[in-house]
Design an enzyme around this catalytic site. Structure first.
Site: not given
Length: 502
Positions: A456, A333, A459-461
């Protein structure tokens, strides 16, 4: 599956044939002894034709099928959660098939067996109406467990792990879990400098265990590596993470490509996706790695004094709820936010802004090693795109020539030709915009051919970074998130003003 590349791989063919033989009668086993003597072309042709027939159905029939699917969705696709009607994610059971896996999975080609009602555990409220099993069958178990979020579960036969029916990502519960995940990652910001200062200091500790922990933390932080879990011998693919790295996965170069202290990491990561990276590290990290590799065989553990459990405990002691995944989410992020800040200019066109977003997203995907094989259709679709660009370039050249002629006409015939000139200018501007968009699309396609951007992004940002960026730079959110993704991140829209900072 004959049209898929995986069916040509030796592992796939060997596993398939082994499982097929178990299903054969004694007579078939005697007759069919070699897969390369088998011709499945006729069966494959049947399925290709069936798929083609579905595609070319009349509009009315397609509409009828759509209505039938919607009817199923209404009957099976919703549940009542805490008094609210919520959409279910995956309410259809996967049919039997052949396991493909990701990357070079050693079990590709193994038969995925049919799941029976007798394999399925139902999880519902004590007072709710228990779903009826198919006629003549019964559920394995019906329970009422409100500490988990799944509605049904069963064991699959490939990896012997549980599969679940879960709520749709757009559900309130999933949204709350998503929000909590990103808030934990944001909390890391307050202590991350302290954690980094500590592990840097520990590189010089007299204790090997402390130094190994410090170098492993550096890898997790700088390279977004997963911790890696111990596995049953021979049970699954030889995949590793940070704690389970072996000497054979690491190569050290004092000097390479004009730089010093290069570490080369090559191993199979999660889902058998190959991790292959060369990075410059700090001198103390390099020296520690040299020491950890001394007098060891290639198959020995690099961090032999470290376990996943001790690493996780250290992370928990540093901050409640901290795991390697939180580090990945935090660094992903932060990388997106920094890249968007560096790459976006307010005066840029919409096309340029979207290209900047894709570049920022790609930087995160590379950090997290979210890779994919080059799509088989890549060359063909790139060729088509190139042809469109060439046609558009010719149209722009022609429009430029027409504009020059219109200017000459205006000089010769005066004001009577001004309307024609304006039309020619507008046409040229429109064509140049279309050409710029096509070129940007080609650049994005080329740069992203081996990078999986979706993982990403979903799930990750933290979606609030993207929403704030869209608001700040006047980019329609539809250009960044699809309808399904907008539903999934509904929780983020009213929590992200244009000045939101991760």
């Amino acid at each position: 599956m004959l049209h898929l590349e995986c069916t040509t791989k030796e592992v796939f063919r060997r596993n398939f044939f082994s499982d097929w033989r178990k299903e054969m009668t004694a007579e078939e086993r005697e007759l069919i002894t070699r897969l390369d003597k088998c011709d499945f072309a006729e069966i494959h042709k049947h399925f290709v034709e069936r798929a083609e027939a579905r595609r070319s159905l009349p509009k009315e029939q397609k509409q009828k099928l759509k209505e039938e699917a919607e009817k199923l969705q209404q009957e099976f696709g919703y549940c009542i959660l805490d008094g609210h009607r919520e959409k279910i994610g995956n309410f259809k059971m996967e049919p039997p098939g052949l396991f493909r896996g990701r990357g070079e999975h050693p079990k590709m080609g193994v038969l995925k067996r049919r799941v029976r009602p007798e394999d399925v555990i139902i999880n519902c409220g004590r007072d709710s109406k228990i779903p009826e099993p198919p006629a003549g069958h019964q559920w394995k178990e019906v329970r009422s467990d409100n500490t988990v979020t799944w509605l049904a579960a069963w064991m699959e036969n490939i990896q012997n792990t549980f599969k679940y029916v879960m709520l749709n990502p757009s559900s309130k519960l999933k949204g709350e879990m998503d929000w909590h995940k990103y808030e934990v990652a944001r909390r890391l910001r307050r202590v991350v400098d302290k954690i980094r200062a500590q592990y840097r200091a520990d590189w010089e500790s007299p204790e090997t265990k402390k130094r190994q922990l410090a170098v492993a933390l550096y890898f997790i932080d700088k390279l977004a590596l997963r911790t890696g879990n111990e596995k049953e011998e021979g049970e699954t693919a030889d995949t590793v993470g940070c704690c389970s790295l072996r000497v054979e996965h690491v190569r050290l170069h004092e000097k390479a490509d004009g730089q010093e202290h290069i570490v080369e990491l090559v191993f199979l990561g999660k889902d058998s996706i190959r991790y292959n990276n060369r990075v410059t590290v700090e001198k103390l990290v390099f020296q520690n790695l040299q020491h950890f590799m001394e007098d060891k065989d290639p198959g020995d553990n690099l961090f032999d004094a470290l376990s996943t459990a001790s690493l996780n405990k250290h992370l928990q002691d540093s901050m409640e709820g901290l795991t390697a995944k939180v580090f990945r989410t935090y660094n992903a992020s932060v990388t997106l936010q920094e890249q968007l800040r560096a790459l976006t200019r307010a005066e840029d066109s919409l096309t340029s802004k979207i290209s900047a977003y894709n570049r920022a997203n790609r930087a995160v995907a590379i950090l997290c090693n979210h890779r994919r094989a080059i799509p088989k259709t890549f060359e063909k679709s790139m060729q088509k795109l190139q042809e469109k660009i060439e046609i558009k370039e010719a149209q722009v050249t022609e429009a430029q020539a027409e504009l020059e002629r219109a200017k000459a006409d205006l000089r010769t015939h005066g004001e009577s030709k001004s309307k024609s000139l304006l039309q020619k200018q507008q046409r040229l501007l429109k064509l140049e915009g279309q050409l710029a968009r096509l070129r940007a699309k080609a650049t994005d396609k080329e740069e992203n051919k081996q990078v999986a951007l979706g993982t990403a992004k979903l799930n990750y940002l933290d979606p609030r970074i993207s929403i704030a960026w869209c608001k700040r730079f006047g980019v329609p959110i539809e250009k960044i998130y699809s309808k399904t993704q907008r539903e999934r991140f509904a929780w983020a829209f009213d929590r992200a003003g244009e000045d939101f900072e991760f």
